[in-house]
Design a protein around this motif. Structure first.
Motif, PDB file in Angstrom:
ATOM      1  N   ASN A 155       0.835  -1.191   0.000  1.00  0.00           N
ATOM      2  CA  ASN A 155       0.000   0.000   0.000  1.00  0.00           C
ATOM      3  C   ASN A 155       0.877   1.251   0.000  1.00  0.00           C
ATOM      4  O   ASN A 155       1.445   1.641   1.021  1.00  0.00           O
ATOM      5  N   THR A 178      -0.047   4.376  -0.472  1.00  0.00           N
ATOM      6  CA  THR A 178      -0.655   5.493   0.258  1.00  0.00           C
ATOM      7  C   THR A 178      -0.173   5.500   1.701  1.00  0.00           C
ATOM      8  O   THR A 178       0.178   6.550   2.261  1.00  0.00           O
ATOM      9  N   GLU A 179      -0.122   4.310   2.319  1.00  0.00           N
ATOM     10  CA  GLU A 179       0.379   4.199   3.699  1.00  0.00           C
ATOM     11  C   GLU A 179       1.882   4.449   3.756  1.00  0.00           C
ATOM     12  O   GLU A 179       2.383   5.024   4.726  1.00  0.00           O
ATOM     13  N   VAL A 206      -5.448   1.044  -7.895  1.00  0.00           N
ATOM     14  CA  VAL A 206      -6.040   2.128  -7.107  1.00  0.00           C
ATOM     15  C   VAL A 206      -7.417   1.672  -6.643  1.00  0.00           C
ATOM     16  O   VAL A 206      -8.269   1.309  -7.460  1.00  0.00           O
ATOM     17  N   ARG A 262       2.723   8.302   4.011  1.00  0.00           N
ATOM     18  CA  ARG A 262       2.281   9.093   5.160  1.00  0.00           C
ATOM     19  C   ARG A 262       3.408   9.509   6.113  1.00  0.00           C
ATOM     20  O   ARG A 262       3.448  10.670   6.551  1.00  0.00           O
ATOM     21  N   GLN A 279     -10.765   2.703  -4.461  1.00  0.00           N
ATOM     22  CA  GLN A 279     -11.547   3.755  -3.809  1.00  0.00           C
ATOM     23  C   GLN A 279     -12.873   3.169  -3.338  1.00  0.00           C
ATOM     24  O   GLN A 279     -13.553   2.483  -4.096  1.00  0.00           O
ATOM     25  N   ARG A 303       3.358  12.898  -1.539  1.00  0.00           N
ATOM     26  CA  ARG A 303       2.198  12.446  -2.300  1.00  0.00           C
ATOM     27  C   ARG A 303       2.604  11.365  -3.296  1.00  0.00           C
ATOM     28  O   ARG A 303       3.621  11.488  -3.991  1.00  0.00           O
ATOM     29  N   VAL A 304       1.796  10.330  -3.360  1.00  0.00           N
ATOM     30  CA  VAL A 304       2.074   9.238  -4.297  1.00  0.00           C
ATOM     31  C   VAL A 304       2.029   9.749  -5.740  1.00  0.00           C
ATOM     32  O   VAL A 304       2.859   9.372  -6.583  1.00  0.00           O
ATOM     33  N   GLY A 314      -6.783   2.798  -1.241  1.00  0.00           N
ATOM     34  CA  GLY A 314      -5.497   3.445  -1.462  1.00  0.00           C
ATOM     35  C   GLY A 314      -4.848   2.990  -2.750  1.00  0.00           C
ATOM     36  O   GLY A 314      -5.422   2.226  -3.530  1.00  0.00           O
ATOM     37  N   THR A 315      -3.652   3.484  -2.980  1.00  0.00           N
ATOM     38  CA  THR A 315      -2.868   3.100  -4.155  1.00  0.00           C
ATOM     39  C   THR A 315      -1.915   1.986  -3.774  1.00  0.00           C
ATOM     40  O   THR A 315      -1.135   2.129  -2.831  1.00  0.00           O
TER      41      THR A 315
END
Length: 235
Positions: free
Chosen positions: A26, A28-29, A72, A32, A74, A37-38, A82-83
């Protein structure tokens, strides 16, 4: 079937999905902890070219299971949102975030390849872990066995000392001066042995305790005394 494994990196859970031929992380995680930003990574020309190369390699692979490079999600299950990046793309992303983080991600991939899961999900140990557990248990049993054997050897050594020291004449509580000293690990020079012998003989007569005789290779026929008498005379 999807199976999510979570590792903790500086208080942030990073999700890994190793199932159905895919090895996804993941992203997106991952981003963080670094406040990045991915999408900024995905917009880079080098990243786009790398994704195309990976997709081409997986398309040409003889492996019947389809592998994704980028996914991706959603909506739906929060855990899956997430991505997500293929492990090779995720490593490149991790290097963009931090070289230290890149190494951490690599180590987690190695761990998953070895164990298949992580303790966070209460996994059943792999054959390697089971083998190590068996070795540990055998070593523990061997250690216990060694302790038991050592205890028996110690008792046997004590008995041998007793048998070596004891010359039975009246009963098994009688010793020569030299034998008693040997048993108690007391030095026994000749002049003291003679003095202790005279004292032990006198004490035995006074207490009406019989004495005995035994053969000694050095001195021939020698007298033996009850251990209580010897304890009082010699200590």
């Amino acid at each position: 079937m999807s199976e999510i494994v979570k590792f903790d990196y500086e208080g942030q859970h990073i999700s890994f999905e190793f199932a159905d031929g895919n090895k996804m992380i993941n992203a997106t995680e991952m981003a963080r902890p670094f406040a990045k930003r991915v999408n900024n990574f995905l917009r880079m020309e080098g990243t786009k070219e790398y994704i195309l190369v990976l997709e081409s390699r997986y398309a040409d692979s003889r492996n019947e299971e389809k592998r994704e490079v980028l996914r991706v999600v959603q909506g739906g299950t929060p855990e899956l949102q997430g991505t997500w990046m293929d492990e090779k793309l995720a490593l490149k992303f991790a290097a963009w975030l931090s070289p230290y983080f890149e190494l951490w991600v690599y180590d987690r991939i190695e761990e998953l390849l070895l164990t298949g899961r992580t303790e966070l999900l209460g996994f059943q140990p792999s054959s390697v872990i089971k083998g190590l557990r068996m070795v540990v248990e055998q070593l523990e049993q061997q250690e216990q066995l060694n302790e038991n054997v050592q205890e028996q050897l110690h008792k046997t050594a004590q008995r041998l000392d007793e048998l070596e020291s004891k010359i039975i004449s009246v009963d098994d509580q009688y010793y020569t001066i030299a034998g008693y000293c040997n048993l108690k690990k007391i030095p026994c020079p000749l002049h003291l042995a003679k003095q202790w012998g005279k004292t032990a003989a006198a004490l035995s007569r006074n207490k009406s305790i019989p004495t005995g005789t035994a053969h000694d290779e050095r001195f021939g026929q020698v007298r033996t005394y009850h251990e209580n008498v010897l304890k009082e005379v010699i200590g």
